[in-house]
Design an enzyme around this catalytic site. Structure first.
Site, PDB file in Angstrom:
ATOM      1  N   ARG A 153       0.803  -1.227   0.000  1.00 19.07           N
ATOM      2  CA  ARG A 153       0.000   0.000   0.000  1.00 19.07           C
ATOM      3  C   ARG A 153       0.838   1.281   0.000  1.00 19.07           C
ATOM      4  O   ARG A 153       0.633   2.151  -0.826  1.00 19.07           O
ATOM      5  CB  ARG A 153      -0.935   0.027   1.237  1.00 19.07           C
ATOM      6  CG  ARG A 153      -1.968  -1.070   1.235  1.00 19.07           C
ATOM      7  CD  ARG A 153      -2.966  -0.871   2.363  1.00 19.07           C
ATOM      8  NE  ARG A 153      -3.825  -2.044   2.544  1.00 19.07           N
ATOM      9  CZ  ARG A 153      -4.794  -2.135   3.433  1.00 19.07           C
ATOM     10  NH1 ARG A 153      -5.040  -1.124   4.241  1.00 19.07           N
ATOM     11  NH2 ARG A 153      -5.525  -3.227   3.538  1.00 19.07           N
ATOM     12  N   HIS A 199      -7.949  -5.060  -7.018  1.00 17.12           N
ATOM     13  CA  HIS A 199      -7.684  -4.309  -5.794  1.00 17.12           C
ATOM     14  C   HIS A 199      -8.943  -4.237  -4.925  1.00 17.12           C
ATOM     15  O   HIS A 199      -9.670  -3.230  -4.948  1.00 17.12           O
ATOM     16  CB  HIS A 199      -7.225  -2.887  -6.169  1.00 17.12           C
ATOM     17  CG  HIS A 199      -6.540  -2.151  -5.056  1.00 17.12           C
ATOM     18  ND1 HIS A 199      -5.244  -2.402  -4.675  1.00 17.12           N
ATOM     19  CD2 HIS A 199      -6.978  -1.166  -4.224  1.00 17.12           C
ATOM     20  CE1 HIS A 199      -4.892  -1.602  -3.691  1.00 17.12           C
ATOM     21  NE2 HIS A 199      -5.946  -0.839  -3.385  1.00 17.12           N
ATOM     22  N   TYR A 257     -19.811  11.017 -12.304  1.00 18.60           N
ATOM     23  CA  TYR A 257     -19.904  12.186 -13.173  1.00 18.60           C
ATOM     24  C   TYR A 257     -18.673  12.372 -14.064  1.00 18.60           C
ATOM     25  O   TYR A 257     -18.729  13.108 -15.041  1.00 18.60           O
ATOM     26  CB  TYR A 257     -20.085  13.459 -12.336  1.00 18.60           C
ATOM     27  CG  TYR A 257     -21.323  13.471 -11.487  1.00 18.60           C
ATOM     28  CD1 TYR A 257     -22.590  13.344 -12.060  1.00 18.60           C
ATOM     29  CD2 TYR A 257     -21.235  13.609 -10.101  1.00 18.60           C
ATOM     30  CE1 TYR A 257     -23.728  13.355 -11.275  1.00 18.60           C
ATOM     31  CE2 TYR A 257     -22.363  13.619  -9.306  1.00 18.60           C
ATOM     32  CZ  TYR A 257     -23.619  13.488  -9.899  1.00 18.60           C
ATOM     33  OH  TYR A 257     -24.747  13.496  -9.129  1.00 18.60           O
TER      34      TYR A 257
END
Length: 781
Positions: free
Chosen positions: A24, A70, A114
């Protein structure tokens, strides 16, 4: 029981820490990507979200990546996706984005439903190229339903070119962005066996690095910090910031400035406005009347993030182990990784070429006995039997037999045979070339250089962050608190120095008595400001710097303080010339004029990045010669005037810049016993006439147009005829009618308007400017 619990917790924590650091927080040293970023790019690639396809909803990309590679939540994936697209965060964005991606003001992006995205062309060509040739290792994904690459091929040196930061367990990393062209040059240095070096970070937000001398040490260790200043300009009473430090937001800076202004930590700020738009940053600070904006800027740098630091902590995963890397380590890993990718691609191409040559040779053999082969195939019970019969009778390989059975009837034409023979020849050459690449490390390096050069040609750009070095010393801090005041610095022949406020000098009519000055003769007079820097040049060719505010205040008739008590001159040194370096100067060079007619041009940076009090060698002075004056230029035209009244007009671009300790070249050819009085840079916007002053107080002015441009080192033209009545020329100044001039004399000085000086031809003597007094120096106020 308790010991078992402690043991279990220890084991679990260690596994958790290793997982966080490797999966990570810390980027891979080979491609410079954290796992989430690598999976986003690879997921978009396998999903067909390439630069030549339409943008797709970010929600779809996020969903695909979360489902296949993931499984850690959509918000973390979308956050990483957005970061890869933000051009004020990434020096070279890896995602091509449509929609609201956030902004430098501090606003966040729109929701993923969006917005739209796809891979940038740089990512395709620079980070994913060759994946289909198995140039990297693959491992099973989290649920073993598909595979993902361990790392990306990445011919683009992403680790050094793009920023990266992360906080793991007991460690962190912070990588600065650098310019692609400069990184490529460092890689080529390494490949040539040289020590690689980068000039410094190149942030997408620009700014100015003010401690560039610390950068070489950072490159050699992998840790350290750089100080970044905002870039600004001053327009009357406005300070306009056009670039801000990397990692800061406009909203955050506006809040900081407002708070310190409200708390009266900085006084003199009248208004703050954000005029930023899509074209760039524009923070406007309006200052109160009577306040010098430069002093506000220094306080803002000291008290806000308009000047901030960026820390290098170059930790990356090397074989899954977090390791601190210096520049050479980074480049070695990059080169080794790319050479391995090139080797694997070459082997892939070689295998394909060998396989194809096998097929082509089989087809050519078949064409030689095609009638019998057709008969054999027709006589076989089925395709499998036909294949076995071909292998048994002709010793074809299995692949060749399959290709023969798949031949089209059109392949029987003579032209097809010619084409196959040509292909076989090309394949043989290709195979030989590929084998040569595998056997020759230099060939592999040449391919790497070529790929990198193509990438720089397509995606390289100019540096955005300016690099400089500003020594911040205790005496410099005085400048931050100084209230700027226009003043005149006066130095006597005996070495006394003082500063006198400009408002002490009242303009009088010409031929007036003036005001009484110190009894001793004036050596130099400088018009300057308390926040500027005095540059003192000595007979030994050394230079000392002194903040003007540190010079004691005096009156016209007061004596002043010995300059030697303010700077550390040697006992046998005396001042040869003094000038003032304005803080807002845009000059690039220092020009030295000597009395024997030499001129020297040296880059200004060689003088300003020095200690102020201890002095440096500034110029080599020949025996019997002295400095006439020192000035600052960009590349203006010049007028050089001598005490016998000659002047020469040439351009400073005719003078080649040389180092600090060099002597210079000839500016004017002098007659016997003549010497240079001054060299003056011409500003056509503010200079109209050349005003000349004689020892006995006379002056005239002549239009600059009467001095034609000549080549350097000529005789010049006569502009004044000294005689017993006038005395020799002692000063010359470029003026317009709005200028006021201070004539320092013995026993009196006078301040006059340039409009009172008569405009005469080059041979005129002029009028008396000061009654019953000799002129020593003239300065424009």
């Amino acid at each position: 029981m308790q010991s078992d619990l402690i043991k279990e917790l220890s084991t679990n924590f260690i596994e958790y820490a290793a997982s966080v650091n490797s999966d990570r927080a810390i980027p891979n040293a080979t491609d410079g990507l954290k796992p989430v970023a690598k999976r986003i790019l690879y997921g978009a690639f396998t999903g067909g979200r390439t630069s030549n396809k339409p943008h797709v909803k970010c929600a779809k990309i996020v969903g695909d990546v979360m489902g296949s590679y993931h499984p850690h939540g959509d918000s973390s994936i979308y956050g990483a996706l957005v970061r890869l697209a933000q051009d004020w965060v990434m020096r070279y964005p890896l995602i091509d984005f449509h929609g609201n991606v956030g902004n430098q003001a501090g606003d966040g992006p729109a929701a993923p439903r969006y917005t739209e995205a796809r891979l940038s062309k740089l990512t395709e060509e620079g980070m994913l190229q060759g994946l289909k040739k198995n140039n990297v290792d693959f491992i099973p994904n989290y649920d073993e339903t598909t595979e993902e690459p361990v790392e990306l091929p990445s011919i683009f040196p992403n680790l050094l070119c793009n920023p990266n930061s992360g906080i793991g367990v007991a460690m962190a990393c912070s990588w600065a962005p650098h310019n692609l062209g400069e990184v490529a040059a460092a890689i080529n240095q390494y490949l040539a066996g040289e020590e690689p070096m980068l000039p410094g970070p190149d942030f997408p937000t620009g700014g100015i690095i003010i401690n560039s001398k610390d950068i070489p040490a950072i490159m050699k260790t992998g840790h350290g910090s750089v100080k970044i200043r905002s870039k600004y300009e001053i327009d009357k009473q406005k300070i306009i910031f056009t670039e801000i430090p990397y990692g800061t937001t406009i909203e955050g800076l506006m809040t900081e400035i407002g708070e310190i202004s409200d708390k009266k930590e900085i006084e003199g700020i009248n208004n703050i406005r954000d005029e930023s738009n899509k074209k760039g940053v524009r923070i406007v600070i309006e200052c109160d009347k009577g306040i010098h904006p430069a002093s506000i800027v220094n306080k803002l740098f000291a008290k806000t993030n308009l000047q901030s630091s960026f820390s290098y902590n170059q930790v990356a995963l090397v074989d899954k182990v977090p390791t601190e890397l210096n520049l050479k380590d980074c480049i070695k890993i990059y080169v080794d990784h790319n050479i391995d990718c090139i080797t694997r691609e070459t082997k892939f191409d070689l295998d394909k070429a060998i396989d194809r040559l096998e097929i082509v040779n089989g087809l050519l053999r078949a064409l030689e006995d095609i009638d019998n082969i057709i008969a054999l195939i027709k006589g076989s019970e089925n395709a499998a039997a036909a294949k076995e019969n071909l292998i048994k009778k002709y010793q074809f390989t299995e692949n060749q037999a399959k290709a023969i059975l798949a031949m089209r009837l059109s392949s029987l034409a003579k032209l097809e045979k010619v084409e196959l023979e040509q292909e076989a020849k090309e394949l043989e050459n290709k195979i030989q070339d590929l084998k040569d690449i595998l056997a020759n490390e230099n060939r592999q390096k040449d391919i790497l250089k070529s790929r990198l050069a193509d990438l720089v040609k397509k995606y390289g750009d100019a540096r955005r962050t300016e690099l400089t070095h500003i020594e911040v010393k205790p005496e410099d801090k005085i400048i931050e608190e100084v209230i700027p005041e226009d003043c005149v610095v006066i130095l006597s022949q005996t070495g006394d120095i003082k500063r006198v406020p400009k408002n002490s000098f009242k303009v009088q009519r010409k031929n007036g008595k003036g005001v009484k000055t110190i009894d001793e003769a004036v050596f130099e007079t400088i018009s300057t400001n308390t926040i500027d820097t005095l540059m003192v040049f000595t007979n030994k060719g050394k230079m000392y710097r002194l903040v003007v505010d540190k010079i004691p205040v005096g009156a016209n008739s007061s004596k002043g303080q010995l300059l030697s008590t303010l700077i550390n001159m040697d006992a046998d040194e005396h001042v040869a010339a003094v000038t003032s370096l304005h803080r807002q100067t845009n000059a690039e060079y220092v020009l030295f004029f000597t009395k024997q007619g030499l001129v020297k041009k040296t880059k200004l940076e060689e003088y300003i990045n020095t200690k102020k009090a201890t002095g440096i060698q500034a110029i080599k002075i020949k025996d019997g010669d002295e400095i006439a004056n020192v000035t600052f230029v960009k590349d203006e035209e010049l007028l050089v005037v001598t005490k016998h009244g000659y002047a020469i007009h040439f351009t400073s671009s005719d003078i080649t810049p040389i180092g600090r300790v060099a002597a210079g070249v000839k500016s004017i050819k002098l007659e016997l016993e003549d010497e240079v009085i001054v060299g003056l840079p011409i500003n056509p916007n503010t200079h109209k006439d050349l005003a000349i002053f004689s020892k006995n107080g006379l002056s005239k002015k002549t239009s600059i147009s009467e001095y034609p441009v000549q080549g350097r080192s000529g005789r010049g033209i006569l502009t004044y005829k000294p005689n017993a009545q006038t005395g020799e020329v002692v000063a010359a100044v470029l003026v317009n009618d709005n200028n006021n001039l201070l004539l320092s004399g013995t026993p009196s000085s006078i301040c006059i308007s340039a409009s009172d000086i008569p405009e005469l031809s080059r041979v005129g003597a002029g009028n008396i400017m000061i009654k019953n007094s000799k002129i020593n120096k003239v300065v424009k106020l």
